[in-house]
Motif scaffolding. Sequence first.
Motif, PDB file in Angstrom:
ATOM      1  N   MET A   1       0.848  -1.186   0.000  1.00  0.00           N
ATOM      2  CA  MET A   1       0.000   0.000   0.000  1.00  0.00           C
ATOM      3  C   MET A   1       0.882   1.233   0.000  1.00  0.00           C
ATOM      4  N   TYR A   2       0.636   2.164  -0.913  1.00  0.00           N
ATOM      5  CA  TYR A   2       1.399   3.394  -1.003  1.00  0.00           C
ATOM      6  C   TYR A   2       0.431   4.571  -1.113  1.00  0.00           C
ATOM      7  N   PRO A   3      -0.195   4.965   0.028  1.00  0.00           N
ATOM      8  CA  PRO A   3      -1.185   6.038  -0.030  1.00  0.00           C
ATOM      9  C   PRO A   3      -0.608   7.388  -0.417  1.00  0.00           C
ATOM     10  N   ILE A   4       0.691   7.612  -0.111  1.00  0.00           N
ATOM     11  CA  ILE A   4       1.348   8.874  -0.444  1.00  0.00           C
ATOM     12  C   ILE A   4       2.501   8.577  -1.397  1.00  0.00           C
ATOM     13  N   PRO A   5       2.476   9.110  -2.637  1.00  0.00           N
ATOM     14  CA  PRO A   5       3.574   8.855  -3.567  1.00  0.00           C
ATOM     15  C   PRO A   5       4.833   9.616  -3.171  1.00  0.00           C
ATOM     16  N   GLY A   6       5.892   8.881  -2.864  1.00  0.00           N
ATOM     17  CA  GLY A   6       7.144   9.519  -2.460  1.00  0.00           C
ATOM     18  C   GLY A   6       6.980  10.294  -1.171  1.00  0.00           C
ATOM     19  N   ASN A   7       7.551  11.499  -1.129  1.00  0.00           N
ATOM     20  CA  ASN A   7       7.443  12.356   0.057  1.00  0.00           C
ATOM     21  C   ASN A   7       6.498  13.528  -0.158  1.00  0.00           C
ATOM     22  N   GLN A   8       5.677  13.437  -1.218  1.00  0.00           N
ATOM     23  CA  GLN A   8       4.774  14.530  -1.540  1.00  0.00           C
ATOM     24  C   GLN A   8       3.449  14.329  -0.820  1.00  0.00           C
ATOM     25  N   ASP A   9       3.338  14.874   0.405  1.00  0.00           N
ATOM     26  CA  ASP A   9       2.142  14.644   1.189  1.00  0.00           C
ATOM     27  C   ASP A   9       0.969  15.534   0.770  1.00  0.00           C
ATOM     28  N   TRP A  10       1.155  16.359  -0.284  1.00  0.00           N
ATOM     29  CA  TRP A  10       0.075  17.221  -0.743  1.00  0.00           C
ATOM     30  C   TRP A  10      -0.845  16.495  -1.725  1.00  0.00           C
ATOM     31  N   ILE A  11      -0.467  15.297  -2.133  1.00  0.00           N
ATOM     32  CA  ILE A  11      -1.315  14.529  -3.037  1.00  0.00           C
ATOM     33  C   ILE A  11      -1.251  13.057  -2.640  1.00  0.00           C
ATOM     34  N   THR A  12      -2.371  12.373  -2.763  1.00  0.00           N
ATOM     35  CA  THR A  12      -2.419  10.949  -2.428  1.00  0.00           C
ATOM     36  C   THR A  12      -2.316  10.118  -3.700  1.00  0.00           C
ATOM     37  N   SER A  13      -1.968   8.847  -3.531  1.00  0.00           N
ATOM     38  CA  SER A  13      -1.910   7.943  -4.676  1.00  0.00           C
ATOM     39  C   SER A  13      -3.292   7.813  -5.321  1.00  0.00           C
ATOM     40  N   TYR A  14      -4.332   7.770  -4.464  1.00  0.00           N
ATOM     41  CA  TYR A  14      -5.699   7.673  -4.991  1.00  0.00           C
ATOM     42  C   TYR A  14      -6.039   8.904  -5.822  1.00  0.00           C
ATOM     43  N   GLY A  15      -5.689  10.075  -5.303  1.00  0.00           N
ATOM     44  CA  GLY A  15      -5.975  11.306  -6.036  1.00  0.00           C
ATOM     45  C   GLY A  15      -5.202  11.375  -7.337  1.00  0.00           C
ATOM     46  N   LEU A  16      -3.952  10.923  -7.331  1.00  0.00           N
ATOM     47  CA  LEU A  16      -3.134  10.949  -8.542  1.00  0.00           C
ATOM     48  C   LEU A  16      -3.705  10.034  -9.605  1.00  0.00           C
ATOM     49  N   THR A  17      -4.093   8.807  -9.210  1.00  0.00           N
ATOM     50  CA  THR A  17      -4.656   7.886 -10.197  1.00  0.00           C
ATOM     51  C   THR A  17      -6.034   8.349 -10.657  1.00  0.00           C
ATOM     52  N   LEU A  18      -6.763   9.054  -9.803  1.00  0.00           N
ATOM     53  CA  LEU A  18      -8.048   9.617 -10.224  1.00  0.00           C
ATOM     54  C   LEU A  18      -7.846  10.625 -11.342  1.00  0.00           C
ATOM     55  N   ILE A  19      -6.826  11.471 -11.189  1.00  0.00           N
ATOM     56  CA  ILE A  19      -6.513  12.445 -12.235  1.00  0.00           C
ATOM     57  C   ILE A  19      -6.125  11.732 -13.526  1.00  0.00           C
TER      58      ILE A  19
END
Length: 247
Positions: A1-19
């Motif tokens: 599970m990787y809810p936060i991509p890298g160290n960028q806590d301003w975007i979630t993995s779910y939000g990124l894949t949604l985009i």
Amino acid sequence: MYPIPGNQDWITSYGLTLIIALVTCWWLARRNAKAAGIDPSHINLVLPLAILGGFLFTALQPSPRIQLIPLIITCLVVVFAYSRITGMAFSRLADVFALPTLAAIAVQRIGCFLAGCCFGEPVGNDALHWLGVEFPAGSFAHEHHVMLGLIEPGAATSLAVHATQLYEAVLLVPLYLILRQFGGKGNFAGALTLAAIAGYAVVRFGIEFLRADSAAISGSFSVIQLVCVAVVLGAAIMSRMNTNAWR
């Protein structure tokens, strides 16, 4: 599970894949619109409206959990309203979005896996035990298993569960490819949409047997499965009606 991509806590993995999923849907829909003789600029208008309608539908739910099939139906209602306002044929416009929507769902299910939501039942010792995935402490699966008393609160991971998010994403690939061929067979307008909705409902019906967040309400069937049955029956009836209209 990787809810936060890298160290960028301003975007979630779910939000990124949604985009990524929405961009995929937009790009494929524009391409389909152009092939169907529809001005692609309509996609730039109707897609954001459909997304807005979907988010409003989600916000009005008593539960924060997103129900995908009702969400798809809500988006179809928005597309229908747009087609009425612009004088376009709803069935043709819906067909433009049919396959792009399946592609978007497949991408978004990867986001579900990275976020740890929509997880499956423990694999146990069944024939698919080798497909089991363990989620870390703090994940939805871990909290669910602690609540059920299946693991201790201090356990490092959840039990191994079915990766139902990835199962669904994988199953949507052949469905997409099959319907892509179906869409070019000179069927009546709207046939591709009905086939895509029914096809997804069949896939989701099967996946529901393995999901851990789907409580049975009628025998061994969940609410979503009953909705899937209704969707398939409705699509079959509408398909029959349109087929008869062409005779």
